[in-house]
Design a protein around this motif. Structure first.
Motif, short mmCIF file in Angstrom:
data_model
loop_
_atom_site.label_atom_id
_atom_site.label_comp_id
_atom_site.label_asym_id
_atom_site.label_seq_id
_atom_site.Cartn_x
_atom_site.Cartn_y
_atom_site.Cartn_z
N GLY A 74 62.49 -31.68 -18.96
CA GLY A 74 61.37 -30.98 -19.59
C GLY A 74 61.02 -29.68 -18.91
N TYR A 78 64.04 -27.53 -20.67
CA TYR A 78 63.24 -27.11 -21.83
C TYR A 78 62.57 -25.77 -21.56
N SER A 79 62.00 -25.62 -20.37
CA SER A 79 61.36 -24.34 -20.02
C SER A 79 62.39 -23.22 -19.95
N LEU A 111 55.45 -29.68 -29.27
CA LEU A 111 56.31 -30.08 -28.16
C LEU A 111 55.63 -29.83 -26.82
N ASN A 112 54.95 -28.70 -26.70
CA ASN A 112 54.26 -28.38 -25.45
C ASN A 112 53.08 -29.32 -25.20
#
Length: 220
Positions: A74, A78-79, A111-112
């Protein structure tokens, strides 16, 4: 050449910061897990022998693995993906000021928001797990604090082998602080996403009004 979209710049910087926090959480927790001979010390139990040797019993491995994999998948990957996506859009915004208004927003808000909740859970696991473990240590007559118990030889209750626990308290203190900083950053990212959503909707409303006005008054 237009200036960069400042809102987009802020989101890009925040994604960069969550990426960095991901390393400062996953690496210390992973190193501590390795130093503890593969056992998870968060919420871990132990018994103290008369010769000052601590016999360590691992807690559920999920307690450590959740924070490790969440921050790797994550906060890091993801970032990194969204950092690259926003950095590209930021570069394009210098020549096209409307790029920020054309980007997808709602999927990333959702998502965030999920990431924010999961990072909160991870932060609580690391914080409470470390506190409970240190509370058990300080109840003994041999160690007055977790710092005193660092770099000592303990015994794996499953294998009977000795292992050095290393600087577990310092490592997990870094992970704990980084995790809470990450949580605040994800809250900020959600807030920026919501702000962008309403800003983009207002922009499209104004554009639609201008188009209708142009159709009614073609000579205007």
């Amino acid at each position: 050449m237009a200036m960069v979209d400042l809102h987009l710049l802020a989101q890009t910087v925040v994604y960069c910061c969550t990426l960095i926090c991901g390393f400062f959480v996953s690496i210390p927790v992973g190193l501590t897990n390795k130093n503890f001979d593969g056992m998870c010390m968060l919420y871990g139990d132990f018994s103290l022998k008369s010769n000052h040797e601590l016999m360590m019993k691992s807690s559920d491995h999920l307690n450590c693995n959740f924070s490790i994999y969440l921050n790797v998948l994550g906060s890091i990957f993801y970032s990194l993906f969204l950092l690259a996506y926003n950095a590209y859009a930021l570069h394009k915004s210098r020549s096209n000021g409307n790029v920020g208004f054309e980007m997808w927003v709602l999927p990333f808000i959702l998502l965030n928001a999920v990431m924010t909740i999961m990072i909160l859970v991870s932060s609580c696991i690391v914080t409470v797990g470390l506190n409970e473990f240190c509370s058990g240590i300080t109840q003994s007559i041999f160690y007055s604090s977790c710092i005193d118990a660092q770099n000592k030889e303990w015994i794996n209750v499953n294998t009977g082998e000795m292992f050095n626990v290393g600087n577990f308290y310092e490592l997990l203190t870094v992970a704990k602080l980084a995790s809470w900083v990450s949580f605040m950053l994800w809250i900020g990212q959600v807030a920026l996403g919501i702000l962008r959503f309403f800003r983009n909707r207002a922009y499209r409303t104004r554009s639609s009004d201008r188009d209708r006005f142009s159709d009614i008054n073609p000579s205007a």
